[in-house]
Write a protein that holds these residues in place. Sequence first.
Motif, PDB file in Angstrom:
ATOM      1  N   LEU A 163      63.616-119.157  -8.231  1.00  0.00           N
ATOM      2  CA  LEU A 163      64.035-119.963  -7.078  1.00  0.00           C
ATOM      3  C   LEU A 163      62.972-121.002  -6.734  1.00  0.00           C
ATOM      4  N   LYS A 164      63.337-121.970  -5.892  1.00  0.00           N
ATOM      5  CA  LYS A 164      62.368-122.960  -5.439  1.00  0.00           C
ATOM      6  C   LYS A 164      61.686-122.520  -4.144  1.00  0.00           C
ATOM      7  N   ASP A 165      61.997-121.334  -3.674  1.00  0.00           N
ATOM      8  CA  ASP A 165      61.414-120.832  -2.417  1.00  0.00           C
ATOM      9  C   ASP A 165      59.920-120.587  -2.567  1.00  0.00           C
ATOM     10  N   THR A 166      59.243-120.443  -1.409  1.00  0.00           N
ATOM     11  CA  THR A 166      57.811-120.161  -1.435  1.00  0.00           C
ATOM     12  C   THR A 166      57.538-118.875  -2.206  1.00  0.00           C
ATOM     13  N   VAL A 167      58.362-117.870  -1.968  1.00  0.00           N
ATOM     14  CA  VAL A 167      58.251-116.632  -2.739  1.00  0.00           C
ATOM     15  C   VAL A 167      59.521-116.464  -3.563  1.00  0.00           C
ATOM     16  N   SER A 168      59.349-116.196  -4.834  1.00  0.00           N
ATOM     17  CA  SER A 168      60.511-116.110  -5.724  1.00  0.00           C
ATOM     18  C   SER A 168      60.250-115.060  -6.794  1.00  0.00           C
ATOM     19  N   PRO A 169      61.287-114.397  -7.289  1.00  0.00           N
ATOM     20  CA  PRO A 169      61.090-113.575  -8.483  1.00  0.00           C
ATOM     21  C   PRO A 169      60.678-114.476  -9.660  1.00  0.00           C
ATOM     22  N   VAL A 170      59.921-113.918 -10.589  1.00  0.00           N
ATOM     23  CA  VAL A 170      59.514-114.683 -11.773  1.00  0.00           C
ATOM     24  C   VAL A 170      60.596-114.546 -12.830  1.00  0.00           C
ATOM     25  N   LYS A 171      61.036-115.693 -13.386  1.00  0.00           N
ATOM     26  CA  LYS A 171      62.017-115.653 -14.461  1.00  0.00           C
ATOM     27  C   LYS A 171      61.305-115.327 -15.776  1.00  0.00           C
ATOM     28  N   THR A 172      60.245-116.108 -16.076  1.00  0.00           N
ATOM     29  CA  THR A 172      59.518-115.876 -17.334  1.00  0.00           C
ATOM     30  C   THR A 172      58.144-116.566 -17.311  1.00  0.00           C
ATOM     31  N   PHE A 173      57.318-116.207 -18.289  1.00  0.00           N
ATOM     32  CA  PHE A 173      55.988-116.829 -18.449  1.00  0.00           C
ATOM     33  C   PHE A 173      55.991-117.666 -19.712  1.00  0.00           C
ATOM     34  N   LYS A 174      55.185-118.726 -19.736  1.00  0.00           N
ATOM     35  CA  LYS A 174      55.057-119.556 -20.934  1.00  0.00           C
ATOM     36  C   LYS A 174      53.565-119.741 -21.247  1.00  0.00           C
ATOM     37  N   GLU A 175      53.262-119.615 -22.521  1.00  0.00           N
ATOM     38  CA  GLU A 175      51.879-119.838 -22.975  1.00  0.00           C
ATOM     39  C   GLU A 175      51.509-121.308 -22.831  1.00  0.00           C
ATOM     40  N   LYS A 176      50.235-121.613 -23.024  1.00  0.00           N
ATOM     41  CA  LYS A 176      49.767-123.007 -22.955  1.00  0.00           C
ATOM     42  C   LYS A 176      50.627-123.898 -23.855  1.00  0.00           C
ATOM     43  N   PRO A 177      51.328-124.876 -23.262  1.00  0.00           N
ATOM     44  CA  PRO A 177      52.242-125.711 -24.056  1.00  0.00           C
ATOM     45  C   PRO A 177      51.570-127.030 -24.468  1.00  0.00           C
ATOM     46  N   ASP A 178      52.259-127.857 -25.281  1.00  0.00           N
ATOM     47  CA  ASP A 178      51.784-129.237 -25.472  1.00  0.00           C
ATOM     48  C   ASP A 178      52.280-130.069 -24.285  1.00  0.00           C
ATOM     49  N   VAL A 179      51.869-131.321 -24.200  1.00  0.00           N
ATOM     50  CA  VAL A 179      52.149-132.133 -23.013  1.00  0.00           C
ATOM     51  C   VAL A 179      53.654-132.299 -22.790  1.00  0.00           C
ATOM     52  N   GLU A 180      54.391-132.569 -23.867  1.00  0.00           N
ATOM     53  CA  GLU A 180      55.851-132.784 -23.739  1.00  0.00           C
ATOM     54  C   GLU A 180      56.542-131.530 -23.198  1.00  0.00           C
ATOM     55  N   THR A 181      56.178-130.367 -23.790  1.00  0.00           N
ATOM     56  CA  THR A 181      56.774-129.112 -23.339  1.00  0.00           C
ATOM     57  C   THR A 181      56.385-128.838 -21.881  1.00  0.00           C
ATOM     58  N   ALA A 182      55.123-129.158 -21.547  1.00  0.00           N
ATOM     59  CA  ALA A 182      54.663-128.963 -20.166  1.00  0.00           C
ATOM     60  C   ALA A 182      55.509-129.784 -19.198  1.00  0.00           C
ATOM     61  N   LYS A 183      55.827-131.029 -19.607  1.00  0.00           N
ATOM     62  CA  LYS A 183      56.664-131.893 -18.760  1.00  0.00           C
ATOM     63  C   LYS A 183      58.031-131.255 -18.535  1.00  0.00           C
ATOM     64  N   ALA A 184      58.588-130.708 -19.604  1.00  0.00           N
ATOM     65  CA  ALA A 184      59.905-130.054 -19.507  1.00  0.00           C
ATOM     66  C   ALA A 184      59.834-128.846 -18.569  1.00  0.00           C
ATOM     67  N   TYR A 185      58.767-128.039 -18.701  1.00  0.00           N
ATOM     68  CA  TYR A 185      58.591-126.886 -17.802  1.00  0.00           C
ATOM     69  C   TYR A 185      58.541-127.344 -16.351  1.00  0.00           C
ATOM     70  N   ILE A 186      57.731-128.382 -16.127  1.00  0.00           N
ATOM     71  CA  ILE A 186      57.532-128.832 -14.746  1.00  0.00           C
ATOM     72  C   ILE A 186      58.843-129.310 -14.149  1.00  0.00           C
ATOM     73  N   SER A 187      59.653-129.986 -14.981  1.00  0.00           N
ATOM     74  CA  SER A 187      60.955-130.450 -14.470  1.00  0.00           C
ATOM     75  C   SER A 187      61.844-129.259 -14.106  1.00  0.00           C
ATOM     76  N   GLN A 188      61.588-128.090 -14.727  1.00  0.00           N
ATOM     77  CA  GLN A 188      62.337-126.872 -14.366  1.00  0.00           C
ATOM     78  C   GLN A 188      61.711-126.139 -13.179  1.00  0.00           C
ATOM     79  N   GLY A 189      60.621-126.712 -12.606  1.00  0.00           N
ATOM     80  CA  GLY A 189      60.000-126.076 -11.442  1.00  0.00           C
ATOM     81  C   GLY A 189      58.874-125.115 -11.800  1.00  0.00           C
ATOM     82  N   ALA A 190      58.319-125.250 -13.016  1.00  0.00           N
ATOM     83  CA  ALA A 190      57.263-124.327 -13.450  1.00  0.00           C
ATOM     84  C   ALA A 190      55.988-124.506 -12.615  1.00  0.00           C
TER      85      ALA A 190
END
Lengths: 438, 438
Positions: A163-190
């Motif tokens: 969720l986008k709430d202050t407190v949310s259950p965790v969906k999943t974890f991602k290891e250190k990504p490259d910049v492009e993948t990081a951008k995609a994560y961030i757009s998903q609210g990572a």
Amino acid sequence: MNIILLSGGSGKRLWPLSNDIRSKQFIKIFKTEDGGYESMVQRVYRQIKAVDTDAAVTIATSRTQVSAIHNQLGDEVGVSVEPYRRDTFPAIALATAYLHDVQGVAPDEPVVVCPVDPYVEDDYFIALKSLSEQAAKGEANLVLMGIEPTYPSEKYGYIIPELKDTVSPVKTFKEKPDVETAKAYISQGALWNGGVFAYKLQYVMDKAHELIDFTDYADLFDKYETLEKISFDYAVVEKEPRIQVLRFAGQWKDLGTWNTLTEAMDEPTIGEAVLNDACDNVNVINELNVPVVCMGLKDVIVSASPEGILVSDREQSSYIKPIVDKIEQQIMFAEKSWGSFRVIDVDEGSLTIKVTLNPGHRMNYHSHFRRDEIWNVISGEGTVIVDGMEQPVKPGDVITMQAGCRHTVFALTELKLIEVQLGEEISVHDKQKFELES
Amino acid sequence: MNIILLSGGSGKRLWPLSNDIRSKQFIKIFKTEDGGYESMVQRVYRQIKAVDTDAAVTIATSRTQVSAIHNQLGDEVGVSVEPYRRDTFPAIALATAYLHDVQGVAPDEPVVVCPVDPYVEDDYFIALKSLSEQAAKGEANLVLMGIEPTYPSEKYGYIIPELKDTVSPVKTFKEKPDVETAKAYISQGALWNGGVFAYKLQYVMDKAHELIDFTDYADLFDKYETLEKISFDYAVVEKEPRIQVLRFAGQWKDLGTWNTLTEAMDEPTIGEAVLNDACDNVNVINELNVPVVCMGLKDVIVSASPEGILVSDREQSSYIKPIVDKIEQQIMFAEKSWGSFRVIDVDEGSLTIKVTLNPGHRMNYHSHFRRDEIWNVISGEGTVIVDGMEQPVKPGDVITMQAGCRHTVFALTELKLIEVQLGEEISVHDKQKFELES
């Protein structure tokens, strides 16, 4: 709030200020209100106490840092000493057992775990309190802090919340990504995973007993050498379905390189330094008592300490480790629980050091096999004990100690000595400790 | 060949290697065949002796340099001490009187005068011999060396010869010109004036007696304070009609700035230094016993000494003087006739120095009003005299001396001491010297 600060290992990424025995968190680099300087560990400790006066702080660390911790934070702070270097799961298990068995923290009390060296403001510690309170609710077994990313970094792991709430259950974890993948994560609210989390004490005690056969803190401490190296993430976090993340949007910096460290400096220079007008974007950190003069430099970092001198282009400074790893040199400066020492002369058959003892402190009662020593008292007052004989000392007094002779000095006021060591094989390992009879 | 080497004043153009008491000519910077380093004054002295074994060398200098000269060149070299700082005419008159009255040089013998610090090869000293021989012929009263210019420099005065021959009468002198004027001079066959000339001893003695009322060397020495400051060029050269110039076409460099000095280095670094591959055109001169690490620097000079640390862009380094003139600091290192000392710790109420005595030497018998001292012998053997009492010393021995107590130490072998000074007002000026009775 119960908080465990993980105080990581030594390293040379900030050489010549950090070295094999002096970790970056002990470098005094941040200006304080009274015009002095404080280290990362002092800054974080002060900030925690400012937000929560009653916070019970325990530092989980190796034996080599205990002296520096007590020297910088005093004797009040709790220290969970890791007798050997294992990974984060054994370290957190040991510190948690320490909280339970030594500090008397109840099984259902929340515990926060946090690295000792984030460069953050007070809002971060307020968030730690929220983290602690969230863990106390028991909605999840672990509550992580998720830091809102400011850029698509490749250096951090990412937490994807449901969720986008202050407190949310965790969906999943991602290891250190490259910049492009990081951008995609961030757009998903990572969110960035800063290695900060909270749990109820019993939760980690249960996990520890599942994986390690031990009875209590003392037993775990004794067995520590036999423990498997395993990270907390791998042993616990990745297998835990009941995890929440608490969103933190404030400033958060990891000052692990010369580049990031100097960016956090309030002023361009620390210590004696002169920069001419032709200098641009230059930082100097000078721990020596002679001046550093910089002329016509651009994007350069200069640091001088008793260990050596670094002059580096700002970008290049991140490549320092392999270069300084090749330098073999003796330790020139160390903080001890009783004060500090600095090597002031190295010669064949002799070593001269300046010893500073803090008031009310003394070094171990000890002797050396292969060196004689001479103490020249240069300031302060104290009591010397040599082979059981006590004698008061003041400036100008000289104490000579043959090899084998047991000795210590107790400081009544701040006490400074010039110690001349004489012998063919002078080594820090040539030291036998004894109990003082009194 | 009789040669007077003018050893100029101290200065900070090469700080931190040069300072108020250590002139650039004493910095050991040139690699020798045996892998060590020699200073400018050592290099020039060695080169003179290589070209003319019998050369009688006299160094004209101030009192402050005498210790360093004997320490670097031994006791054989003649030294004409200027008791006060006057200009070059009094200095050359005094040195010439010294040659006549102390060294016994005959009035019709030629004398060559030359700065102590040119960076030149052996052909230069062969040219000095020719200069001396030309002066001996008596065709002129002064024979100057004219250096064939390699570029239209604004830094030097120019000599315009009448002829293109190796030896020619001088037509005229020109002050430091701008580049365009320098080009015009050079097209007329002008030569650089490097301040090198030869004369028959009696010629300068006559000039000296014309301008100064004195009887002999001792009298001139005693009157030195009262002498007018006047340059040799102004007092003698400009008024002399019978002047020749001898052409020199070899390498000649004036190493007066960091830029020119580092260009003359055989290797990019001296002392402990590590440069990564991203460094380009970097020189390091490190006199400390800890490493200097350089990363990603371009056109940079780094120098570290007990006085301080310079990090400068190569071009900018010529602007150093006003910057370091503002730095007030105590002398951290000095060469003495008997050896050297280095300050290793400065604190309130104490100063700790490392003293190295050369074999067969001793410091002055002296006392201090306002400080106690402790000697810790760390290597070598010698004899200590304290208030007239003699005692042999070896490593591990400690000698304590109260204020007022007279003391000295004589080195049988190279002898090293850690000297701890204790007092509220520690100053190099607090020193009373005494004769040793024996």
